[in-house]
Design a protein around this motif. Structure first.
Motif, PDB file in Angstrom:
ATOM      1  N   ASP A 245      -3.084  55.163   4.679  1.00  0.00           N
ATOM      2  CA  ASP A 245      -3.664  53.951   4.975  1.00  0.00           C
ATOM      3  C   ASP A 245      -4.295  53.725   6.393  1.00  0.00           C
ATOM      4  OD1 ASP A 245      -3.679  50.977   4.122  1.00  0.00           O
ATOM      5  OD2 ASP A 245      -2.475  50.565   5.552  1.00  0.00           O
ATOM      6  N   ALA A 246      -3.448  54.237   7.277  1.00  0.00           N
ATOM      7  CA  ALA A 246      -4.306  54.378   8.878  1.00  0.00           C
ATOM      8  C   ALA A 246      -5.778  54.693   8.690  1.00  0.00           C
ATOM      9  CB  ALA A 246      -3.614  54.931   9.558  1.00  0.00           C
ATOM     10  N   GLU A 247      -5.981  55.805   7.984  1.00  0.00           N
ATOM     11  CA  GLU A 247      -7.137  56.621   8.049  1.00  0.00           C
ATOM     12  C   GLU A 247      -8.064  55.810   7.233  1.00  0.00           C
ATOM     13  OE1 GLU A 247      -8.284  60.942   8.324  1.00  0.00           O
ATOM     14  OE2 GLU A 247      -8.683  60.643   6.321  1.00  0.00           O
ATOM     15  N   LEU A 248      -7.698  55.178   6.278  1.00  0.00           N
ATOM     16  CA  LEU A 248      -8.678  54.508   5.310  1.00  0.00           C
ATOM     17  C   LEU A 248      -9.230  53.232   6.002  1.00  0.00           C
ATOM     18  CD1 LEU A 248      -9.937  53.897   2.620  1.00  0.00           C
ATOM     19  CD2 LEU A 248      -7.898  52.672   1.826  1.00  0.00           C
ATOM     20  N   LYS A 249      -8.450  52.634   6.911  1.00  0.00           N
ATOM     21  CA  LYS A 249      -8.904  51.481   7.837  1.00  0.00           C
ATOM     22  C   LYS A 249      -9.853  51.954   8.763  1.00  0.00           C
ATOM     23  CE  LYS A 249      -4.529  48.640   7.206  1.00  0.00           C
ATOM     24  NZ  LYS A 249      -3.336  48.109   7.677  1.00  0.00           N
ATOM     25  N   ILE A 250      -9.635  53.141   9.256  1.00  0.00           N
ATOM     26  CA  ILE A 250     -10.604  53.547  10.348  1.00  0.00           C
ATOM     27  C   ILE A 250     -11.892  53.784   9.487  1.00  0.00           C
ATOM     28  CG2 ILE A 250     -11.371  55.692  11.512  1.00  0.00           C
ATOM     29  CD1 ILE A 250      -8.174  55.891  12.214  1.00  0.00           C
ATOM     30  N   LEU A 251     -12.074  54.455   8.153  1.00  0.00           N
ATOM     31  CA  LEU A 251     -13.312  54.758   7.559  1.00  0.00           C
ATOM     32  C   LEU A 251     -13.746  53.231   7.219  1.00  0.00           C
ATOM     33  CD1 LEU A 251     -12.104  57.497   5.512  1.00  0.00           C
ATOM     34  CD2 LEU A 251     -13.445  57.570   7.785  1.00  0.00           C
ATOM     35  N   LEU A 252     -12.964  52.393   6.660  1.00  0.00           N
ATOM     36  CA  LEU A 252     -13.680  51.136   6.337  1.00  0.00           C
ATOM     37  C   LEU A 252     -14.263  50.122   7.509  1.00  0.00           C
ATOM     38  CD1 LEU A 252     -10.657  49.497   4.278  1.00  0.00           C
ATOM     39  CD2 LEU A 252     -13.141  50.096   3.387  1.00  0.00           C
ATOM     40  N   LYS A 253     -13.782  50.586   8.756  1.00  0.00           N
ATOM     41  CA  LYS A 253     -14.096  50.011  10.018  1.00  0.00           C
ATOM     42  C   LYS A 253     -15.715  50.659  10.189  1.00  0.00           C
ATOM     43  CE  LYS A 253     -13.885  47.713  13.817  1.00  0.00           C
ATOM     44  NZ  LYS A 253     -15.150  48.110  14.458  1.00  0.00           N
ATOM     45  N   ARG A 254     -15.731  51.895  10.089  1.00  0.00           N
ATOM     46  CA  ARG A 254     -16.976  52.520  10.147  1.00  0.00           C
ATOM     47  C   ARG A 254     -18.005  51.780   9.405  1.00  0.00           C
ATOM     48  NH1 ARG A 254     -15.229  58.971  10.502  1.00  0.00           N
ATOM     49  NH2 ARG A 254     -13.930  58.611  12.145  1.00  0.00           N
ATOM     50  N   TRP A 255     -17.891  51.961   8.041  1.00  0.00           N
ATOM     51  CA  TRP A 255     -18.757  51.103   7.123  1.00  0.00           C
ATOM     52  C   TRP A 255     -19.051  49.715   7.575  1.00  0.00           C
ATOM     53  CZ3 TRP A 255     -22.186  50.768   3.461  1.00  0.00           C
ATOM     54  CH2 TRP A 255     -22.405  49.732   2.544  1.00  0.00           C
ATOM     55  N   GLU A 256     -18.037  49.095   8.302  1.00  0.00           N
ATOM     56  CA  GLU A 256     -18.437  47.379   8.497  1.00  0.00           C
ATOM     57  C   GLU A 256     -19.358  47.497   9.880  1.00  0.00           C
ATOM     58  OE1 GLU A 256     -14.506  46.129   9.231  1.00  0.00           O
ATOM     59  OE2 GLU A 256     -14.032  45.784   7.221  1.00  0.00           O
ATOM     60  N   ASP A 257     -19.159  48.837  10.648  1.00  0.00           N
ATOM     61  CA  ASP A 257     -20.071  48.713  11.832  1.00  0.00           C
ATOM     62  C   ASP A 257     -21.458  48.905  11.325  1.00  0.00           C
ATOM     63  OD1 ASP A 257     -17.779  48.023  13.338  1.00  0.00           O
ATOM     64  OD2 ASP A 257     -17.304  50.521  13.864  1.00  0.00           O
ATOM     65  N   VAL A 258     -21.676  49.975  10.308  1.00  0.00           N
ATOM     66  CA  VAL A 258     -22.970  50.112   9.922  1.00  0.00           C
ATOM     67  C   VAL A 258     -23.767  48.890   9.483  1.00  0.00           C
ATOM     68  CG1 VAL A 258     -24.443  51.205   8.092  1.00  0.00           C
ATOM     69  CG2 VAL A 258     -22.525  52.514   9.211  1.00  0.00           C
ATOM     70  N   ILE A 259     -22.932  48.201   8.468  1.00  0.00           N
ATOM     71  CA  ILE A 259     -23.719  46.935   7.991  1.00  0.00           C
ATOM     72  C   ILE A 259     -23.750  46.061   9.054  1.00  0.00           C
ATOM     73  CG2 ILE A 259     -23.313  45.124   6.496  1.00  0.00           C
ATOM     74  CD1 ILE A 259     -24.072  47.603   5.163  1.00  0.00           C
ATOM     75  N   SER A 260     -22.987  45.921   9.838  1.00  0.00           N
ATOM     76  CA  SER A 260     -23.094  44.929  10.949  1.00  0.00           C
ATOM     77  C   SER A 260     -24.322  45.136  11.823  1.00  0.00           C
ATOM     78  CB  SER A 260     -21.658  44.727  11.928  1.00  0.00           C
ATOM     79  OG  SER A 260     -21.797  43.933  12.963  1.00  0.00           O
ATOM     80  N   LYS A 261     -24.543  46.288  12.114  1.00  0.00           N
ATOM     81  CA  LYS A 261     -25.641  46.791  12.843  1.00  0.00           C
ATOM     82  C   LYS A 261     -27.005  46.534  12.133  1.00  0.00           C
ATOM     83  CE  LYS A 261     -27.112  50.412  16.270  1.00  0.00           C
ATOM     84  NZ  LYS A 261     -26.414  51.556  16.942  1.00  0.00           N
ATOM     85  N   VAL A 262     -26.977  47.024  10.951  1.00  0.00           N
ATOM     86  CA  VAL A 262     -28.051  46.419  10.004  1.00  0.00           C
ATOM     87  C   VAL A 262     -28.586  45.124  10.063  1.00  0.00           C
ATOM     88  CG1 VAL A 262     -28.821  46.615   7.697  1.00  0.00           C
ATOM     89  CG2 VAL A 262     -27.612  48.703   8.358  1.00  0.00           C
ATOM     90  N   GLN A 263     -27.429  44.376   9.793  1.00  0.00           N
ATOM     91  CA  GLN A 263     -27.735  42.837   9.728  1.00  0.00           C
ATOM     92  C   GLN A 263     -28.230  42.300  11.227  1.00  0.00           C
ATOM     93  OE1 GLN A 263     -24.251  40.454  10.379  1.00  0.00           O
ATOM     94  NE2 GLN A 263     -24.920  38.708   9.102  1.00  0.00           N
ATOM     95  N   LYS A 264     -27.903  42.856  12.350  1.00  0.00           N
ATOM     96  CA  LYS A 264     -28.187  42.057  13.702  1.00  0.00           C
ATOM     97  C   LYS A 264     -29.091  42.592  14.218  1.00  0.00           C
ATOM     98  CE  LYS A 264     -23.170  41.209  14.902  1.00  0.00           C
ATOM     99  NZ  LYS A 264     -22.090  41.624  15.744  1.00  0.00           N
ATOM    100  N   THR A 265     -29.581  43.836  13.849  1.00  0.00           N
ATOM    101  CA  THR A 265     -31.049  44.612  14.522  1.00  0.00           C
ATOM    102  C   THR A 265     -32.182  44.337  13.502  1.00  0.00           C
ATOM    103  OG1 THR A 265     -30.443  46.679  13.385  1.00  0.00           O
ATOM    104  CG2 THR A 265     -29.736  46.362  15.950  1.00  0.00           C
ATOM    105  N   THR A 266     -33.464  44.127  14.321  1.00  0.00           N
ATOM    106  CA  THR A 266     -34.575  43.883  13.516  1.00  0.00           C
ATOM    107  C   THR A 266     -35.416  45.296  13.590  1.00  0.00           C
ATOM    108  OG1 THR A 266     -35.628  42.926  15.494  1.00  0.00           O
ATOM    109  CG2 THR A 266     -34.495  41.266  13.512  1.00  0.00           C
ATOM    110  N   GLU A 267     -35.052  46.084  14.384  1.00  0.00           N
ATOM    111  CA  GLU A 267     -35.809  47.200  14.720  1.00  0.00           C
ATOM    112  C   GLU A 267     -35.805  48.313  13.430  1.00  0.00           C
ATOM    113  OE1 GLU A 267     -36.584  50.898  17.942  1.00  0.00           O
ATOM    114  OE2 GLU A 267     -35.170  49.234  18.265  1.00  0.00           O
ATOM    115  N   ARG A 268     -36.894  48.670  12.787  1.00  0.00           N
ATOM    116  CA  ARG A 268     -36.664  49.660  11.901  1.00  0.00           C
ATOM    117  C   ARG A 268     -37.548  50.835  12.197  1.00  0.00           C
ATOM    118  NH1 ARG A 268     -33.041  46.726  11.189  1.00  0.00           N
ATOM    119  NH2 ARG A 268     -32.581  45.548   9.058  1.00  0.00           N
ATOM    120  N   PRO A 269     -37.201  52.167  11.994  1.00  0.00           N
ATOM    121  CA  PRO A 269     -36.045  52.606  11.622  1.00  0.00           C
ATOM    122  C   PRO A 269     -34.929  52.453  12.822  1.00  0.00           C
ATOM    123  CG  PRO A 269     -37.396  54.432  12.080  1.00  0.00           C
ATOM    124  CD  PRO A 269     -38.274  53.212  12.317  1.00  0.00           C
ATOM    125  N   GLN A 270     -33.851  52.672  12.314  1.00  0.00           N
ATOM    126  CA  GLN A 270     -32.758  52.361  13.334  1.00  0.00           C
ATOM    127  C   GLN A 270     -31.533  53.170  12.839  1.00  0.00           C
ATOM    128  OE1 GLN A 270     -32.395  49.862  16.007  1.00  0.00           O
ATOM    129  NE2 GLN A 270     -30.360  51.100  16.332  1.00  0.00           N
TER     130      GLN A 270
END
Length: 524
Positions: A202-227
């Motif tokens: 469960d601890a590792e699953l939460k770490i992996l989910l956090k990585r996915w959230e960080d990816v999507i958060s960066k996609v949302q906040k940045t307008t530069e492409r490619p990124q």
């Protein structure tokens, strides 16, 4: 069997060596500024469609464009595409993946031209680094690998490694992950998860989910492409993630930053083994101290010697690797050519299995063994090769010897084959063919030391030279080194380094940072 990992961190690159019973079996070297790494995730733009190949070229922000085939879009590409549009449409509030609707699967017999268009934004992940003239290979099926689990967005199933054989354990793991994983995520349970407690998974699953959230958060906040949205962990940590097992006796690293990173990682996955990480502070280079440098110089190159005078010739072409087995000067048993051939071939099989891992050779490998007439000997050689390759993590396939005595091996390749240049360029003439008198070499060194001390004002530094030169400088009761220390101070340290050629030298300051003391005439 004892296993040790030796990590040499330099300003420009990082080198990682895996020793089994003090023998070098795996080696990886990577530039610290490398632009590509397997596992990196980008939000990129389609640059050019290639309908004839049913593929496209994708701009990921580097000099070389990447390649994406239609089949690598993945069955859930439609879900990714719609979710990406929803994320970038609202820069303030992130649309959660759990609320996303799974779209119909992409047809396997579809066309790239009907699916993508030039300039379209897509989420991609690197699965194969650039090799020779080919750019990196991409996929749209994103995955986040951990020690025990692999997280896959927009899937909904749980798969358990086939190497976990016990039915009860497979059912336990599957039910456990089903109960803790969030909606719209799939999970692959890796072999090392066998027997692990729910809290660890469960601890590792939460770490992996956090990585996915960080990816999507960066996609949302940045307008530069490619990124670049997600960067794979450092090579040291990534190697440990895939390789680590409780039998490791030591992990030695010469950089405090990487040391802390590895120790923190081991604290997460194996707290009881955290103390095997050691920070190396010796004056001798870390690879020299653990006899890695000598094994590198003897293990790479066109000719590789193994026991009793036999040797391998390894050639690399664009399409494949070719290996020739030679008996060399090995003492032959009288009147028993078959026994000699078998013994030489078995030794070659042992060394070749190590070379495949050491050089990370991939693609097609053709091995020309010494001819053997007896079918049982040919079968014995095939079984020996299969047994030796069991330690290899890369996917591979081995075919029995053909009627011409050739063995065909295919091995998974995700990054270029390791090629370490074992030849030494003359440090004085740089290929011109003429050098200054070698007896004046120590005078040159003293001139450099005088410049450092009296003109630059540096009181403590390290001079790395070839071991033979170091022995000459240190010899005698009143050695040349002692004369220098009396004249310029005790901060002058002479260190033997096996990686340097004869009459080559390097200066480092007190913090082990390289000092360029080459004169213009030397580097022309």
């Amino acid at each position: 069997m004892t296993s040790e990992v030796i990590i040499d961190v330099q300003p420009k690159d990082i080198s990682i060596a895996l020793l089994e019973d003090k023998q070098l079996v795996e080696y990886q070297q990577e530039q610290r500024t490398a632009s590509f790494s397997v596992g990196n995730i980008y939000v990129a733009k389609v640059k050019k469609l290639m309908p004839g190949l049913n593929a496209c070229f994708v701009d990921v922000g580097a000099e070389r464009v990447a390649f994406l085939h239609y089949l690598d879009l993945g069955t859930q590409f439609n879900s990714y595409e719609k979710y990406l549009k929803q994320v970038v449409s609202d820069r303030k509030k992130l649309y959660p993946i759990q609320k996303a609707h799974i779209q119909p699967e992409l047809k396997k017999d579809g066309s790239i031209a009907n699916t993508l268009k030039v300039g379209q934004e897509i989420l991609v992940q690197i699965v194969k680094e650039p090799i020779n003239t080919k750019g990196p290979r991409l996929t749209c099926e994103l995955s986040f690998a951990g020690r025990y689990l692999v997280l896959i967005p927009f899937e909904d199933g749980v798969s358990v490694s086939t190497k976990i054989k016990k039915g009860e354990e497979r059912s336990r793991l599957k039910q456990l992950i089903q109960s803790i994983k969030p909606k719209n995520f799939g999970v692959i349970v890796r072999t090392v998860a066998e027997g692990k407690r729910a809290a660890e998974l469960d601890a590792e699953l939460k770490i992996l989910l956090k990585r996915w959230e960080d990816v999507i958060s960066k996609v949302q906040k940045t307008t530069e492409r490619p990124q670049l949205c997600f960067e794979e962990e450092s090579r040291a940590v990534a190697l440990l993630r895939d390789l680590f097992n409780p039998t490791y006796d030591g992990i030695h690293v010469n950089d405090s930053g990487i040391y802390d990173e590895i120790k923190n990682y081991l604290g997460l996955i194996a707290p009881e083994k955290k103390d095997i990480v050691k920070l190396y502070n010796g004056t001798v280079p870390i690879f020299d101290n653990f006899d890695v440098t000598k094994q590198l110089k003897s293990g790479f190159g066109k000719t590789v010697n193994y026991k009793h005078g036999a040797y391998l010739i390894i050639e690399h072409t664009e399409a494949m690797h070719v290996v020739d087995v030679n008996s060399g000067t090995r003492i032959k048993k009288e009147n028993n050519q078959e026994a000699n051939a078998l013994e030489t071939n078995l030794g070659a099989a042992d060394e070749l299995a190590r070379q495949l891992r050491l050089r990370d050779m991939g693609g097609i490998i053709i091995v020309d063994f010494i001819d053997m007439k007896l079918p049982e000997d040919r079968q014995l050689l095939y079984e020996r090769m299969c047994k030796n390759m069991q330690k290899d993590r890369a996917k591979h396939n081995i075919l029995p010897l053909s009627k011409f005595g050739l063995m065909q091996i295919t091995r998974q390749r995700v990054r270029p084959a390791m090629n370490v240049n074992v030849e030494e360029t003359c440090p004085t003439c740089f290929g011109k063919g003429t050098i200054k008198s070698s007896i004046l070499f120590t005078d040159t060194l003293e001139s450099k030391i005088d410049t450092l001390v009296n003109k630059i004002g540096m009181r403590k530094f390290y001079l790395h030279v070839h071991p033979y030169v170091a022995a000459y400088i240190n010899q005698g009761l009143f050695s040349l080194k002692m004369k220098w220390q009396m004249k310029y101070g005790l901060g002058v340290r002479v260190i033997p380094s096996q990686k340097l050629a004869f009459l080559q030298y390097e200066f480092y300051d007190a913090d082990r940072q390289y000092i360029d003391m080459k004169e213009e005439i030397e580097t022309k």
